[in-house]
Motif scaffolding. Structure first.
Motif, PDB file in Angstrom:
ATOM      1  N   GLN A 186       0.820  -1.198   0.000  1.00  0.00           N
ATOM      2  CA  GLN A 186       0.000   0.000   0.000  1.00  0.00           C
ATOM      3  C   GLN A 186       0.863   1.260   0.000  1.00  0.00           C
ATOM      4  N   ALA A 236       2.063   1.832  -3.600  1.00  0.00           N
ATOM      5  CA  ALA A 236       0.924   2.233  -4.436  1.00  0.00           C
ATOM      6  C   ALA A 236       0.492   3.661  -4.126  1.00  0.00           C
ATOM      7  N   SER A 275       0.819   6.849  -6.693  1.00  0.00           N
ATOM      8  CA  SER A 275      -0.395   7.584  -7.049  1.00  0.00           C
ATOM      9  C   SER A 275      -0.233   9.074  -6.779  1.00  0.00           C
ATOM     10  N   ARG A 314      -8.393   6.313  -4.480  1.00  0.00           N
ATOM     11  CA  ARG A 314      -8.242   4.898  -4.789  1.00  0.00           C
ATOM     12  C   ARG A 314      -7.017   4.708  -5.674  1.00  0.00           C
ATOM     13  N   TYR A 315      -6.248   3.665  -5.398  1.00  0.00           N
ATOM     14  CA  TYR A 315      -5.052   3.405  -6.188  1.00  0.00           C
ATOM     15  C   TYR A 315      -4.744   1.921  -6.120  1.00  0.00           C
ATOM     16  N   HIS A 316      -4.120   1.420  -7.192  1.00  0.00           N
ATOM     17  CA  HIS A 316      -3.758   0.008  -7.296  1.00  0.00           C
ATOM     18  C   HIS A 316      -2.379  -0.102  -7.928  1.00  0.00           C
ATOM     19  N   GLU A 367      -1.322  -2.180 -10.018  1.00  0.00           N
ATOM     20  CA  GLU A 367      -1.392  -2.502 -11.434  1.00  0.00           C
ATOM     21  C   GLU A 367      -1.433  -1.252 -12.318  1.00  0.00           C
ATOM     22  N   GLN A 368      -1.946  -0.154 -11.781  1.00  0.00           N
ATOM     23  CA  GLN A 368      -1.961   1.097 -12.536  1.00  0.00           C
ATOM     24  C   GLN A 368      -0.544   1.549 -12.897  1.00  0.00           C
ATOM     25  N   CYS A 373       3.088  -5.439  -9.333  1.00  0.00           N
ATOM     26  CA  CYS A 373       2.195  -6.396  -8.690  1.00  0.00           C
ATOM     27  C   CYS A 373       2.667  -6.599  -7.254  1.00  0.00           C
TER      28      CYS A 373
END
Length: 256
Positions: free
Chosen positions: A123, A126, A130, A227-229, A231-232, A236
């Motif tokens: 997290q 990520a 972001s 929101r963030y991931h 994969e963006q 991974c």
């Protein structure tokens, strides 16, 4: 006039990227990080988080930033004088840049206690990616999210390495650890533990003001919508956990 100027600047930023105030809620009268003071010495992570300047980033990582921190201390003192505040009132400093510059921070503020907040590295990467991407798209015509992902994976690993080494030479009495989930689940309890470590009284008035701020922030700011991931950003979870394996294990140990 300065308040109005900052308001106009924030409106301009939000018109370019409306998500920026969800990623980093702020305002002309809000408390914010002290990156702007370090920016006065061209030593700010704010520069590399807004623009693709990897050679500058590597330079800052390899260069002693103590002069920039001395100047930041002077600017804090000037702010205290300008606002007519009690000079004995402590400052609470907070920015991820302090991780990679912790030796300079400790050299300039040798008696200041240090609070380390531990978060899931997946997290953490990520979120950092972001934040950087959302700022870079304001400054640049083209931003490669996969490059941002790799850069912030490097930044996270570098900062964790620096902090781990530096903590060995900092007195244990100045160090305190908190879990990110602990703060989210029971911020009052986390604050009480923190105040106990600092040796300061958590007065009902102070706690009441904190509670009022939390309520206001939830109503006025959009941080909960951020929101963030991974994969963006071409990453991974397994890749991040492999790169940051020692810190994943440390966090699990802390939680246990």
């Amino acid at each position: 006039p300065r308040i109005a100027q900052v308001s106009r600047a924030l409106k301009l930023l939000a018109s370019i990227n409306p998500a920026i105030l969800e990623v980093h809620p702020t305002g002309p009268m809000e408390v914010d990080e002290e990156l702007g003071l370090l920016d006065q010495s061209l030593s700010s992570a704010m520069i590399e988080a807004q623009r693709r300047v990897p050679s500058f980033a590597r330079h800052c990582e390899a260069t002693d930033q103590t002069p920039a921190y001395r100047r930041m201390r002077t600017l804090l003192q000037m702010r205290t004088w300008f606002e007519g505040e009690d000079p004995s009132r402590p400052y609470v400093l907070k920015t991820p840049q302090h991780m990679q510059d912790i030796a300079a921070l400790h050299a300039v503020f040798p008696d200041s206690p240090l609070i380390f907040l531990h978060r899931d590295p997946v997290q953490l990467v990520a979120s950092g990616a972001s934040l950087a991407w959302n700022q870079m798209v304001i400054q640049s015509d083209h931003v490669d999210p996969h490059w941002v992902g790799q850069e912030w994976l490097h930044k996270t690993r570098h900062r964790l390495d620096v902090v781990a080494k530096a903590r060995e030479s900092i007195p244990a009495r100045l160090q305190f650890d908190l879990g990110f989930e602990e703060v989210g689940a029971d911020w009052r309890g986390a604050i009480q533990r923190t105040y106990a470590f600092l040796g300061r009284e958590l007065t009902p008035e102070a706690l009441s003001r904190m509670e009022a701020y939390v309520v206001r922030a939830a109503a006025e700011h959009g941080y909960a919508r951020h929101r963030y991931h991974l994969e963006q950003f071409g990453l991974c979870a397994s890749e991040v956990r492999e790169a940051l394996a020692p810190w994943c294990l440390e966090r699990e140990t802390l939680a246990a």
